[in-house]
Every structure is written in C-alpha cells, then in structure tokens.
Design a protein around this motif. Structure first.
Motif, PDB file in Angstrom:
ATOM      1  N   GLY A  16     -21.691  -2.327   3.620  1.00 14.41           N
ATOM      2  CA  GLY A  16     -21.064  -1.158   3.478  1.00 14.41           C
ATOM      3  C   GLY A  16     -19.461  -1.188   3.158  1.00 14.41           C
ATOM      4  O   GLY A  16     -18.877  -0.754   2.440  1.00 14.41           O
ATOM      5  N   LEU A  28     -25.256   1.768   0.145  1.00 15.50           N
ATOM      6  CA  LEU A  28     -25.634   1.237   1.487  1.00 15.50           C
ATOM      7  C   LEU A  28     -26.892   1.219   1.907  1.00 15.50           C
ATOM      8  O   LEU A  28     -27.888   2.017   1.843  1.00 15.50           O
ATOM      9  CB  LEU A  28     -24.811   2.298   2.562  1.00 15.50           C
ATOM     10  CG  LEU A  28     -24.993   1.716   4.106  1.00 15.50           C
ATOM     11  CD1 LEU A  28     -24.143   0.621   4.379  1.00 15.50           C
ATOM     12  CD2 LEU A  28     -24.757   3.209   5.034  1.00 15.50           C
ATOM     13  N   LEU A  30     -21.132   4.759   7.922  1.00 10.73           N
ATOM     14  CA  LEU A  30     -21.843   3.813   7.671  1.00 10.73           C
ATOM     15  C   LEU A  30     -22.835   3.593   8.853  1.00 10.73           C
ATOM     16  O   LEU A  30     -22.513   3.042  10.021  1.00 10.73           O
ATOM     17  CB  LEU A  30     -21.157   2.369   7.685  1.00 10.73           C
ATOM     18  CG  LEU A  30     -20.060   2.222   6.717  1.00 10.73           C
ATOM     19  CD1 LEU A  30     -19.300   0.783   6.670  1.00 10.73           C
ATOM     20  CD2 LEU A  30     -20.675   2.341   5.484  1.00 10.73           C
ATOM     21  N   VAL A  77     -13.977   3.333   5.999  1.00  9.01           N
ATOM     22  CA  VAL A  77     -15.507   3.370   6.539  1.00  9.01           C
ATOM     23  C   VAL A  77     -15.439   3.689   7.846  1.00  9.01           C
ATOM     24  O   VAL A  77     -14.695   3.234   8.842  1.00  9.01           O
ATOM     25  CB  VAL A  77     -16.214   2.075   6.168  1.00  9.01           C
ATOM     26  CG1 VAL A  77     -16.297   1.810   4.705  1.00  9.01           C
ATOM     27  CG2 VAL A  77     -15.432   0.779   6.811  1.00  9.01           C
ATOM     28  N   VAL A 127     -23.836  -2.896   7.794  1.00 12.79           N
ATOM     29  CA  VAL A 127     -22.382  -2.462   8.007  1.00 12.79           C
ATOM     30  C   VAL A 127     -21.319  -3.483   7.153  1.00 12.79           C
ATOM     31  O   VAL A 127     -20.321  -3.074   6.578  1.00 12.79           O
ATOM     32  CB  VAL A 127     -21.822  -2.477   9.403  1.00 12.79           C
ATOM     33  CG1 VAL A 127     -20.553  -2.031   9.558  1.00 12.79           C
ATOM     34  CG2 VAL A 127     -22.828  -1.518  10.196  1.00 12.79           C
TER      35      VAL A 127
END
Length: 327
Positions: free
Chosen positions: A211, A304, A227, A164, A208
C-alpha cells in the motif's frame, strides 16, 4: 530510484524496506543511535544515524528522490503526552521541511486509522470520516491527527505528500510487538482467560507495505488512503488463532468497567507512587468501541492487495514462536 525512509527498523518499515529492495529501489534508512537494527540485518541498506527533529536532516536526504516517513512514537500512557507531540507532530513537521529543502519529489506519510477516529458504535467508516480532535481517545490518536495536519500544510505549500492510514497489521518481524502482536502473544502464552467485546480492522503487514509503494506510484497528493482489510470482532480473531494453533480460545467476556477501573488505579494512584503501570487507561477507553474501517478506496485507486488474514496470523504465530517470544 533512491528512497529515504524513517522507521525502517519497525514492523511496517521493515517489510517496506524489503519490498523496496525487491522492486529495485536503493534504500537509505534513518535510525536512532538507540534503535534495534535486527529487522535490517543482512539487507543492502545504507544506514544513517539521526533524529526526526534534527535541523540538518535535509542533508541526509540529499540525492534521494522519494521519502517514506513511517517513524512514529507509539504509546498509550498518559505520561508520554509531550514525547508523542515532540516525535509525531514536531518530528513530522521537521521531516517534511527537510524533504522540501532536499528536493524530495514525492513523500508518503504513514498516518494511522487512529487519526480518523470512529463513527457511532460499530459503524464502518472511510477516509471521509473525521472525529473532532477532542473526541479522539488518547494523546497518541491526537498526535497522529495533528501530524496529518502537518502533512496537509506541506501539500498546501506545494509538496507532493500522500497519506496512508494503516489499520492493524499482522505478520512477521513484529519486533516490539505492536498492540495487535501483543494480543497474539497473550493468546499464545495463555494469558487471556477473558476478552473484551470489541473489534478492529486487520490486514497482512505485507499488504500494508505494498500500500505504501502503490501510494507512491499512484496516490493523489493530499489524499489519504486507509490500508486495511477485514473487520473482525476480537472474539472472531481469537477463534481464528484457535483454529491455527489448536489452543482453546477464551470463552467469556469481561465487562469494560473492570479493566477500566484497574487501569485508572494503575495510572492515577500506583504510578505516582513509583509502581510501573501495566494497563494503559487510554487503551481500555479505545477498546470500549469497535474500530471498523472501509478500505475500498485504496483497493480501487491504488490496487491495495487483500491477502488472506489467516495466512498473516499463521506467519505471526510462527515468527513469534521461532524468535522465542512464547515461553
């Protein structure tokens, strides 16, 4: 569902720990002996002391099914080149070796949009873009790119690792603070009479954290997911802060050569004479070009969230004020 996490005391990590606990996971957090544990205070987390480069780290991971490797050293000072490589590149390599040895089923590695680089001036890029290593500005960005290569090497040998790439998170618990948090603090302290004509991609730090968890649950090993949320110029961000706080946003820009010259003198002339530099040269180099990103892949494939950025800014402002950061 036991999770091992590195970097749990930091900004993103602290929000991720809270989310994991809320979602029913048991959390084991690796912390350095010198770490500030304030962000984990009162949480039902098993704390283990250690280091990313500990050859016996795998023993601490035994019994955990999943790993979130969030920890990284962040610095834009050129003198920290070796430290960045040791922690971010070699540390990531050792963490992934330990995860494999401990039987970790799936790992989420926290990289950064810094590893992706930027496109032509002001262009929005996605996960398919990659600036050449030599074009990445500064040793921090280079170390995150090389750490991603360690993650891809682990995937090539059979490990399930999802990458990520957070952009610039905003919110509470920004304990250090991060560069974005520093912008907010400088605004609140009235230490920003001018601003650079640049821009960033911003996202609520709680998104975040989500995510990361969604990447664990839905991400494809070997893929990376940006993200992020909104691309804003620095002027637009400061105007939102002015709207939230009632303070006046700076109205004038400063030409990039001015902070660049000051930073060059700071790091190359004054620092060797024993003066602590105040402005990192690499930070000014980065700010010369907007860093805009497209997070649609993470929205589409992971789900997300895209929460209100203004609400995240208010959370950050309220937290900094409550914690006494603003004098």
């Amino acid at each position: 569902m036991q999770v091992f996490i590195t970097g749990g005391t930091g900004f993103i990590g602290a929000h991720l720990v809270r989310l994991l606990l809320k979602e029913g996971y048991t959390v084991k957090a690796l912390v350095r002996s010198s770490s500030n544990l304030e962000n984990l205070r009162g949480l039902e987390v098993e704390i283990v002391k250690g280091d990313l480069n500990d050859p016996n780290l795998w023993q601490q991971m035994r019994g955990c099914q999943y790993l979130f490797h969030v920890a990284a050293h962040y610095s834009l000072w050129q003198t920290d080149r070796d430290l960045l490589h040791h922690n971010n590149v070699l540390g990531t390599r050792n963490v992934l070796v330990a995860a494999n040895k401990a039987g970790i089923e799936r790992t989420v590695y926290t990289s950064s949009v810094a590893a992706i680089g930027v496109g032509p001036f002001g262009q929005v890029v996605d996960e398919t873009h990659q600036s050449p290593l030599e074009k990445l500005v500064g040793n921090y960005k280079k170390s995150k790119f090389l750490a991603e290569q360690e993650a891809m090497q682990a995937v090539a040998t059979g490990q399930e690792v999802v990458i990520v790439n957070p952009s610039s998170p905003i919110g509470s618990l920004d304990i250090k603070p991060t560069p974005t948090g520093d912008i907010i603090l400088r605004f609140l302290r009235r230490q920003m009479p001018f601003y650079l004509d640049t821009g960033l991609n911003f996202i609520d730090v709680r998104d975040v954290a989500w995510g990361h968890l969604l990447a664990l649950q839905r991400g494809k090993p070997g893929d990376r997911y940006i993200l992020g949320h909104q691309n804003l110029s620095l002027k637009e961000l400061l105007e939102q802060l002015a709207d939230i706080t009632g303070l006046i946003a700076p109205q004038r820009t400063v030409p990039a050569w001015l902070p660049f010259t000051a930073a060059w003198v700071d790091e190359n002339i004054l620092a060797p004479l024993g003066k602590s530099p105040s402005v990192p040269l690499d930070g000014v180099r980065m700010a010369k070009q907007p860093m805009y990103y497209n997070a649609s892949k993470a929205v589409r494939e992971l789900g997300l969230p895209q929460s209100s950025l203004k609400a995240a800014l208010k959370d950050a402002v309220d937290w900094f004020v409550a914690q006494g950061y603003v004098k």
